[in-house]
Design a protein around this motif. Structure first.
Motif, short mmCIF file in Angstrom:
data_model
loop_
_atom_site.label_atom_id
_atom_site.label_comp_id
_atom_site.label_asym_id
_atom_site.label_seq_id
_atom_site.Cartn_x
_atom_site.Cartn_y
_atom_site.Cartn_z
N TYR A 56 12.11 -2.92 14.01
CA TYR A 56 11.98 -1.84 13.03
C TYR A 56 13.23 -1.56 12.20
CZ TYR A 56 7.77 -0.79 15.69
OH TYR A 56 6.56 -0.88 16.30
N LYS A 77 3.85 2.27 3.94
CA LYS A 77 3.95 2.06 5.39
C LYS A 77 2.59 2.13 6.07
CE LYS A 77 8.27 1.50 5.02
NZ LYS A 77 8.78 0.14 5.11
N GLU A 85 12.93 -2.01 8.31
CA GLU A 85 11.89 -1.09 7.86
C GLU A 85 12.41 0.35 7.81
OE1 GLU A 85 7.48 0.05 9.58
OE2 GLU A 85 8.31 -1.92 10.06
#
Length: 185
Positions: free
Chosen positions: A28, A145, A31
């Motif tokens: 992650y 997202k 992101e």
């Protein structure tokens, strides 16, 4: 923990905190950095806040109860850290000094800036970043997202009607901003 993309369950229960945080950073990290950037609009600050998010995760990993997806939990922490930064004295000081130094633009661009400048979606990107945070965050979470309305409600601690209203207003504002910047209707 369920990996949403593969539909399989991945457990971090058996991992040490060090292994779990390394896995989460790899999974992650980029992101989250991009998400934080959409709030603070500065890559260096986004990197610093992202580091802070993962330090917080490391220290709080034992408190994760599994009531939500771990991705939602990480996003929640990142959004809160970003908003805290925007309220901070250091951000206000930085924003104030940036206004005076805008006349002397820095010609050095990061790789991310170069990519964005070459992108066909530059106008849309600029339009999204020009929205107020309360509208920008719902657009980013929902469309970029791919969080559901319910997940956004949980992330932002809002009721469903508030999220839907903000999303509707954000779409209208985004269209106006896009046209103002030279995009087609």
């Amino acid at each position: 923990m369920k990996n949403e993309e593969l539909g399989e369950f991945i457990s971090i229960d058996g991992m040490s905190n060090d292994d779990a945080i390394i896995y989460l950073m790899r999974r992650y990290g980029e992101e989250i950095k991009r998400l934080v950037y959409t709030f603070v609009k500065n890559w260096q600050q986004a990197e610093d806040i992202t580091q802070d998010v993962f330090v917080t995760l490391y220290t709080k990993l034992d408190t994760f109860r599994g009531d939500s997806a771990i991705r939602s939990w990480i996003y929640s922490i990142a959004i809160n850290r970003s908003k805290d930064f925007l309220k901070s004295w250091s951000y206000r000081k930085l924003a104030f000094t940036d206004k005076f130094s805008n006349d002397q633009k820095d010609t050095a661009y990061s790789a991310e800036d170069g990519f964005i400048n070459m992108s066909e979606d530059k106008l849309l990107y600029e339009a999204v970043l020009s929205l107020q945070i309360k509208y920008r965050e719902v657009i980013l979470l929902h469309y970029y997202k791919e969080f559901s309305i319910r997940e956004i409600c949980d992330l932002l601690s809002m009721n469903e009607s508030t999220v839907k209203t903000r999303l509707s207003r954000a779409r209208k504002l985004l269209q106006q901003k896009y046209v103002e910047l030279g995009g087609e209707r």
